[in-house]
Scaffold this active site. Sequence first.
Site: not given
Ligand code: PLP
Length: 410
Positions: A227, A270, A311, A337-338, A365
């Site tokens: 997060g 992530g 998003y 083509c969208e 992503y």
């Molecule tokens: C996607 C995900 C993350 C990573 O989220 P980020 O916003 O990219 O940091 C971490 N834990 C779980 C379980 C996820 O599904």
Amino acid sequence: MEIVNGQYTVSGINLSEIANEFGAPVYVYDGNKIIEQYNRLINAFKPLNIKVKYACKALNNSSILKLLKQHGSGLDTVSINEVKLGLLAGFDPKDIIFTPNCVSIEEIQEAVRLGVHINIDNISILEQFGHLYGNTVPCCIRINPHILAGGNTKISTGHIDSKFGISVYQLRHVARVVKSSNIRVNGLHMHTGSDILDAGVFLQGAEILFDATKDFLDLEFLDFGSGFKVGYKEGDITTDIEELAGALSQRFQEFCKEYGKDLELWFEPGKFLVSEAGYFLVKVNVLKQTTATVFVGVDSGMNHLIRPMLYDSYHSIINLSNPEGKQRIYTVVGYICETDTFGWDRKLSEVHEGDMLCFKNAGAYGFTMSSNYNARFKPAEVLIWKDKTQLIRRREDFQDLLRSEIVAEL
Ligand SMILES: *Cc1c(COP(=O)(O)O)cnc(C)c1O
């Protein structure tokens, strides 16, 4: 990213030259930035027993996985194939956590056979897991603390309508199932969703998790998910990792004393690790003046970078070919083509057909969500590591489009 001698460069490498050498469209990842982010997180939480499990759904190229492994990271996986990619990249199963949502018990059994940590996110699977393994295989439990966080309802996962995790209000039920089957719960987990803006939300969630530990006496770790918010444009508020670490560290140490054991503290970033390290380079095919705007049409689309359409995410766009040009207003769109708009009313240095544009924050992503829609090839991927560039995925070709097809008898 900096301008050196009138050229946009990343870790000393000229981005236009990468596009010339490897062709466009191409994803470029700065390995140095990924490791810088990894070290920043580790250093911030140094007083604690912190473990980083990289959420590889953000970017799962094997070279990126190996790079993070080399620097001590573990892995957070959400499908059995991500588990297998992690094992192939050399991760020890003990350093991988499998955190799927709504997968079959068979997939979980396969993950158990592969020896990774299992994170369970519903009571039905917890019951089946208990019947199968009793206390022979430990598991972690994903709790939904019902904290509404995140910039977009599609990416926040902790709210009351979310399908993720077991509600914190069902902990009594969880405790019953755990006791009946003698399940060994070795971790508690929460992942409230992306884009948390302040340390307070994390701490609120942490208290809920600390509270939940009362029912579980064999814990080895608490996993706070991710997060962490990264900046997409100038002035964006981002998660202040050092402030968060300061606040959480003290509280976590107090908690461990109360619990009577030094638990490991896990995070699963992530975006934080890879978003800013990624650049997506595309070539301008056409300039199209309409009555309302000037469109820049590029040789890519939502098939390669779907985040703006999915998003409403904002990706800064830069004209690499004309760094010092006069600023003009454009709408940058794809060739699908969208309606696939990358950015409305963007100020770019004057654009000409054939120019190379760069989308920032393309590491997370981006490629992993790409598709073959409109029978387009997926782009190539290039890694900058130390002061070298290497191709880490070739561009697809026509054969790739047909590889899994079987011709019908007609
Ligand atoms: C996607 C995900 C993350 C990573 O989220 P980020 O916003 O990219 O940091 C971490 N834990 C779980 C379980 C996820 O599904």
